[in-house]
Design an enzyme around this catalytic site. Structure first.
Site, mmCIF file in Angstrom:
data_model
loop_
_atom_site.group_PDB
_atom_site.id
_atom_site.type_symbol
_atom_site.label_atom_id
_atom_site.label_comp_id
_atom_site.label_asym_id
_atom_site.label_seq_id
_atom_site.Cartn_x
_atom_site.Cartn_y
_atom_site.Cartn_z
ATOM 1 N N ASN A 175 -22.075 6.411 -22.344
ATOM 2 C CA ASN A 175 -22.146 7.194 -21.103
ATOM 3 C C ASN A 175 -22.084 8.711 -21.308
ATOM 4 O O ASN A 175 -22.528 9.457 -20.439
ATOM 5 C CB ASN A 175 -21.087 6.721 -20.100
ATOM 6 N N GLU A 273 -9.538 4.672 -26.446
ATOM 7 C CA GLU A 273 -9.636 5.164 -25.066
ATOM 8 C C GLU A 273 -10.580 4.223 -24.330
ATOM 9 O O GLU A 273 -11.736 4.058 -24.731
ATOM 10 C CB GLU A 273 -10.112 6.615 -25.021
ATOM 11 N N CYS A 307 -15.715 7.069 -17.177
ATOM 12 C CA CYS A 307 -14.424 6.368 -17.261
ATOM 13 C C CYS A 307 -13.447 6.913 -16.232
ATOM 14 O O CYS A 307 -12.538 6.210 -15.810
ATOM 15 C CB CYS A 307 -13.856 6.486 -18.665
ATOM 16 N N GLU A 481 -6.776 12.522 -27.035
ATOM 17 C CA GLU A 481 -7.995 13.182 -27.481
ATOM 18 C C GLU A 481 -8.060 14.569 -26.843
ATOM 19 O O GLU A 481 -7.357 14.862 -25.887
ATOM 20 C CB GLU A 481 -9.231 12.377 -27.069
#
Ligand code: TAP
Length: 500
Positions: A175, A273, A307, A481
């Site tokens: 994505n 993640e 997300c 992250e």
């Protein structure tokens, strides 16, 4: 709307064909990148533009275990030299990569729009963000990695250093086909690691362009290697490889859990993640126009394929109709179409399979008792922005990730119930509140189980210098992250005592 209508989508993905097929001029011929060499294969996979089913966008080799072995060996061989270079020199390569990407920004954005399906504006935003990320991590090459500590022994120099973990495997989703590989590779590289990237198999062209930018920037051969191919074959081989010291993965919960187990078995460090089911709480004092705008853009921007997309809204009893009226009016302004058309504000669903999944979630929600407010129409590769009301917290649509342009609206009868609903999923990635009540916003921030909290802002979008990641099923939660702390995952700590 029906699953049949969804299945009529002509965009295809991941089909494996022999090499040597004719390609259009605009087709990217992706290659593995190993030890600085671009490598093709007999087995290739083709990716068509999801908005124009007959336009071939990229062709990529399908990597197997042997290719992964080669890539890992290349990363291992180049690790000592890269690690021994100064942080400043490594950062300089990242800065030049940012420059190379910015120089190709328009080409990169067009490629992302054609390959992944987000709009040109969204794709340009992604490219700009990736370049900014490279610049941010370039600057970290000059920052301290370690600290000096006072010692109980007055004749002691006591300090910590952070060393690279070695060879890192990066497994990324489709994505954000350029930004996510960058937000993993840049901190890994500046910290002195060498990497093997396994990008999502439906967006190989975007990763190829990014790898060319690294090469153009003078990244030494073998420091960044790319292996294309399927997750089940190339991805799994990378995760299982005994010479890979750490795995950073972004993707679905199902795959992430399997990777976690595989990595744990061989004591490899792993960063996961995963998915989200991000809620927006609209308080009674909220500006309804602002709430509607944030929910529409958060839910339907990027075709809901983020997300951190807003996928559920909680409004207080008595406010529902006012909110829905504003939301529907705002959603009507969305223009669905070809991502390359500058007037388009929402592109297609990424694949036929994802479209079928989205449609089946809508059908299940309706069967559970939800009511369609607007949208729910699948046509070709497109799904209209879908708003569902009369959703109950126990419905699957209220709890499970859809990863498409579908928004579930729920009603709460008290602030306590609102918070119970907001925290009522296994996920904990991003959450928002719309209010002018500072106390309510602060209480929300304290009680919500989410790694990213937004007050009067979109659930999507973050600053490059801020830590990013989820809680609960959205992440394994060990390392964040992005931001300054992203290098923690990619380094190991040594404590040195020097007596004098
Ligand atoms: P996945 O299907 O999980 O795929 C992610 C990556 O893992 C792809 O490169 C995939 O390869 C690979 N893979 C698949 N099976 C594997 C295996 N057994 N071993 C190793 N690698 C394997 O996710 P997706 O559909 O690309 O992305 C959508 C998901 O990503 C959503 O759940 C979304 O929420 C999540 N996501 C999370 C975030 C953050 S930061 N939390 C950001 C973006 C997306 P193939 O492409 O060949 O399948």
């Amino acid at each position: 709307m029906s699953a049949d209508a969804a299945a009529s989508d002509s965009s295809r993905s991941g089909e494996t064909v022999p090499s040597g097929q004719p390609m259009t001029a605009a087709c990217v011929e992706a290659r593995h990148l190993i030890r600085g060499r671009w490598i093709g294969a007999e087995r290739t996979a083709r990716r068509w533009n999801p908005a124009r089913g007959d336009e071939l966008v990229s062709v990529a080799p399908v990597g197997d275990r042997n290719i992964v072995d080669e890539a890992v060996a290349a990363a291992r061989a180049s690790a000592p030299v890269w690690a021994s270079m100064s942080g400043e020199a490594r950062g300089a390569v990242l800065a030049r990569t940012a420059g190379a990407l910015r120089a190709r920004a328009s080409e990169a954005a067009t490629l992302i729009a054609r390959e992944e399906g987000k709009t040109l504006a969204e794709a340009s935003g992604e490219v700009g963000r990736a370049a900014a990320m490279l610049e941010f991590y370039a600057s970290l090459g000059r920052q301290p990695l370690g600290s000096t500590l006072p010692s109980a022994d007055g004749s002691m120099h006591l300090y910590t250093t952070r060393e690279p973990v070695g060879v890192v495997g990066l497994v990324t989703p489709w994505n954000f086909p350029i930004a996510i590989p960058v937000w993993k590779a840049a901190p890994a590289l500046v910290a002195g690691n060498t990497v093997v990237v396994k990008p999502a198999s439906i967006v190989p062209g975007s990763m190829h362009l990014l790898a060319e930018c690294f090469e153009e920037a003078g990244l030494p051969a073998g420091v960044l290697n790319v292996v294309h191919g399927s997750g089940g074959e190339a991805g799994q081989a990378l995760v299982e490889h005994p010479e890979v010291d750490a795995i950073s993965f972004t993707g679905s919960g199902a795959v992430g859990r399997r990777i976690n187990i595989t990595a744990a078995e061989r004591m490899a460090r792993v960063q996961l993640e995963l998915g989200g089911k991000n809620g927006m709480l609209v308080m009674p004092d909220a500006d309804m126009e602002l709430a509607a705008d944030l929910c529409a853009r958060g839910a339907f921007g990027l075709t809901g394929q983020a997300c951190t997309a807003t996928s559920r809204v909680v409004v207080m009893e008595g406010d529902e109709q006012r909110f829905l009226d504003a939301l529907v009016a705002r959603t009507m302004q969305i223009r669905i179409g070809d991502p390359l058309d500058p007037d388009t504000t929402m592109g297609p669903v990424v694949t036929e399979q994802q479209l079928r999944t989205d449609v089946s979630w809508i059908e299940r929600a309706l069967a559970d008792g939800a009511e369609l407010v607007s949208g729910g129409v699948a046509s070709g590769a497109f799904l209209t922005p879908t708003i569902l009301r009369r959703v109950e917290p126990e419905h699957a649509i209220a709890r499970e990730e859809v990863f498409g342009p579908v928004l579930a609206v729920m009603v709460a009868r008290s602030p306590e119930e609102a918070m119970r609903i907001m925290n009522g999923t296994e996920y904990g990635l991003s959450a928002g509140i719309v209010t002018n009540d500072l106390a309510a916003a602060m209480e929300f921030s304290r009680t919500i189980d989410a790694g990213v909290i937004k007050v009067n802002r979109l659930t999507t979008g973050t600053d490059v210098n801020a830590p990013f990641g989820g809680m609960r099923a959205s992440s394994n939660g060990l390392f964040r992250e992005q931001g300054f702390s992203a290098t923690d995952f990619f380094t190991r700590v040594k404590t040195t005592y020097v007596g004098f």
